[in-house]
Design an enzyme around this catalytic site. Structure first.
Site, PDB file in Angstrom:
ATOM      1  N   ARG A 268       0.859  -1.185   0.000  1.00  0.00           N
ATOM      2  CA  ARG A 268       0.000   0.000   0.000  1.00  0.00           C
ATOM      3  C   ARG A 268       0.896   1.236   0.000  1.00  0.00           C
ATOM      4  O   ARG A 268       1.457   1.617   1.017  1.00  0.00           O
ATOM      5  CB  ARG A 268      -0.878  -0.015   1.254  1.00  0.00           C
ATOM      6  CG  ARG A 268      -2.004   0.995   1.257  1.00  0.00           C
ATOM      7  CD  ARG A 268      -2.641   1.078   2.630  1.00  0.00           C
ATOM      8  NE  ARG A 268      -1.783   1.816   3.546  1.00  0.00           N
ATOM      9  CZ  ARG A 268      -1.594   1.503   4.830  1.00  0.00           C
ATOM     10  NH1 ARG A 268      -2.142   0.425   5.331  1.00  0.00           N
ATOM     11  NH2 ARG A 268      -0.832   2.255   5.598  1.00  0.00           N
ATOM     12  N   HIS A 272      -3.770   4.196   4.557  1.00  0.00           N
ATOM     13  CA  HIS A 272      -4.849   3.205   4.656  1.00  0.00           C
ATOM     14  C   HIS A 272      -6.158   3.825   4.173  1.00  0.00           C
ATOM     15  O   HIS A 272      -6.875   3.237   3.366  1.00  0.00           O
ATOM     16  CB  HIS A 272      -4.976   2.734   6.098  1.00  0.00           C
ATOM     17  CG  HIS A 272      -6.107   1.785   6.325  1.00  0.00           C
ATOM     18  ND1 HIS A 272      -6.085   0.486   5.898  1.00  0.00           N
ATOM     19  CD2 HIS A 272      -7.314   1.958   6.917  1.00  0.00           C
ATOM     20  CE1 HIS A 272      -7.221  -0.115   6.224  1.00  0.00           C
ATOM     21  NE2 HIS A 272      -7.984   0.761   6.833  1.00  0.00           N
ATOM     22  N   TYR A 281       4.232   5.433  11.123  1.00  0.00           N
ATOM     23  CA  TYR A 281       4.560   4.048  11.454  1.00  0.00           C
ATOM     24  C   TYR A 281       5.392   3.337  10.391  1.00  0.00           C
ATOM     25  O   TYR A 281       5.657   2.146  10.525  1.00  0.00           O
ATOM     26  CB  TYR A 281       3.276   3.240  11.736  1.00  0.00           C
ATOM     27  CG  TYR A 281       2.237   3.280  10.637  1.00  0.00           C
ATOM     28  CD1 TYR A 281       2.320   2.435   9.537  1.00  0.00           C
ATOM     29  CD2 TYR A 281       1.151   4.149  10.719  1.00  0.00           C
ATOM     30  CE1 TYR A 281       1.362   2.456   8.543  1.00  0.00           C
ATOM     31  CE2 TYR A 281       0.185   4.181   9.718  1.00  0.00           C
ATOM     32  CZ  TYR A 281       0.289   3.328   8.643  1.00  0.00           C
ATOM     33  OH  TYR A 281      -0.663   3.358   7.649  1.00  0.00           O
TER      34      TYR A 281
END
Length: 374
Positions: A268, A272, A281
């Site tokens: 990805r 998200h 992160y």
């Protein structure tokens, strides 16, 4: 063009390398031969699909940033997994998506405006699942796998398997969904009842902010063995391999040979959803490493090396993608705002006295603000 071979360590089916070199075929550990033989027009068509899907997705992200959508779940980086698997579906096959399968939706012939109505909050999606053989988007993580399995069991009960023109069902979900009870329950039911199912997991490495190592201690595709059916890992950034593996699994299912789990190993590249900040992160170098495996760039490299497409073709595709994106934006901005009271319209198919009472109360509440400064 490289000759056929076996997946490294039996783990990854790849038919198109990141450098655009095509591998003629790959033989799986069970003897299945995966290959994707297309005409030049079909290869160009796959590239066109990838570019347009990415452009439409980018336009939807921009619309959300400008306040025109409430939220958007981008597929950036996952185009090959979706276009490859979407093109592998036969007309009679049924797909059950999450909320990110914009590429599969496009391949099923659904107007790309449809999911934007959902994310703008003006409708519930708008397409007919039976007409397009593509279910409504599912927001609840993993719930669609149970719906898909039940549907697939019904296909068997209706006697629509066992032949080459039989029906098969595919359910899409992410790596994080494999930790949900619904998904594991679907695995159990599909395995026990030999349902004509393909479980298509897009492993994009993160369940929102949780990396894969916090989801599993083994490769996800190996979980299938515990439920009694085969699993296979495919290079999810390879549109040819995604097509070949999905087509084989669907044909396996339609012939009455039961379910398969596909783990499309991809990444990805974006957030998200537009509510997420992936810089909190993951590190930039990780993203850069995966950008080198970009699914669109590798198809372009293949087309150029094989002299299947020239500069004029790539320019024409880019222009078409821009036109479709502009058209999409125009139609989103023209969407009428629904009346707030329409939230009561489709609660029950034949109405309800209680819902009617709630609608009346809500309407009175709204009317109390008329003429005020609120």
């Amino acid at each position: 063009m490289a000759k056929g071979g076996s997946p490294p360590d039996g783990e990854l089916v790849q038919l198109l390398t990141p450098d655009g070199e095509r591998i003629e075929s790959v033989t799986g550990s069970d003897g299945t031969v995966y290959r994707a033989d297309f005409t030049d027009d079909e290869y160009r068509g796959l590239y066109r699909d990838l570019v347009i899907v990415r452009k439409l997705d980018a336009e939807a992200t921009a619309l959300q940033r400008q306040g025109e959508l409430g939220i958007w779940a981008s597929l950036l980086g996952q185009e090959a997994a979706q276009v490859g698997s979407g093109r592998a579906l036969r007309p009679q096959d049924m797909a059950f998506p999450t909320y990110r399968e914009h590429g599969v939706l496009y391949c099923r012939g659904i107007d790309p405006i449809m999911p934007l109505g959902l994310f703008r909050g003006v409708d519930q999606g708008g397409w007919d699942p039976n007409e397009f053989k593509f279910n409504m988007y599912t927001i609840v993580i993993g719930a669609q796998t149970l719906h898909a399995t039940g549907y697939a069991m019904g296909v068997t009960m209706d006697g629509k398997t066992g032949t080459e023109d039989g029906e098969a069902v595919i359910a899409y979900f992410g790596d994080g969904a494999t930790s949900q009870g619904d998904v594991n329950e679907a695995f159990i039911w599909a395995g026990v009842f030999n349902a004509p199912m393909v479980f298509f997991c897009q492993n994009n490495q993160y369940a929102i902010s949780e990396p894969l190592e916090r989801q599993t201690r083994i490769p996800l595709y190996r979980r299938a063995a515990g439920f009694g059916f085969p699993g296979i890992r495919v290079d999810g950034n390879d549109v040819l391999a995604s097509y070949a593996v999905t087509r084989a699994a669907l044909d396996h299912a339609r012939l009455g040979q039961g379910p398969t789990m596909i783990e499309a190993y991809t990444y990805r590249m974006g957030a998200h959803t537009t509510s997420d900040d992936p810089t909190r992160y993951r590190i930039a170098s990780e993203v850069e490493a995966w950008q080198a495996k970009d699914p669109i760039l590798r198809v372009r490299a293949f087309l150029e090396k094989q002299q299947i497409a020239d500069a004029a073709f790539f320019t024409e595709v880019d222009e078409q993608a821009k036109r479709e994106a502009v058209h999409l934006r125009e139609r989103v901005l023209e969407m009428p705002d629904p009346s707030p009271s329409t939230i009561f319209d489709n609660v029950y198919p034949h109405g309800s006295p209680l819902v009617d009472q709630q609608r009346a109360g809500f309407s009175d509440y709204q009317a109390s603000f008329e003429g005020s400064a609120h």
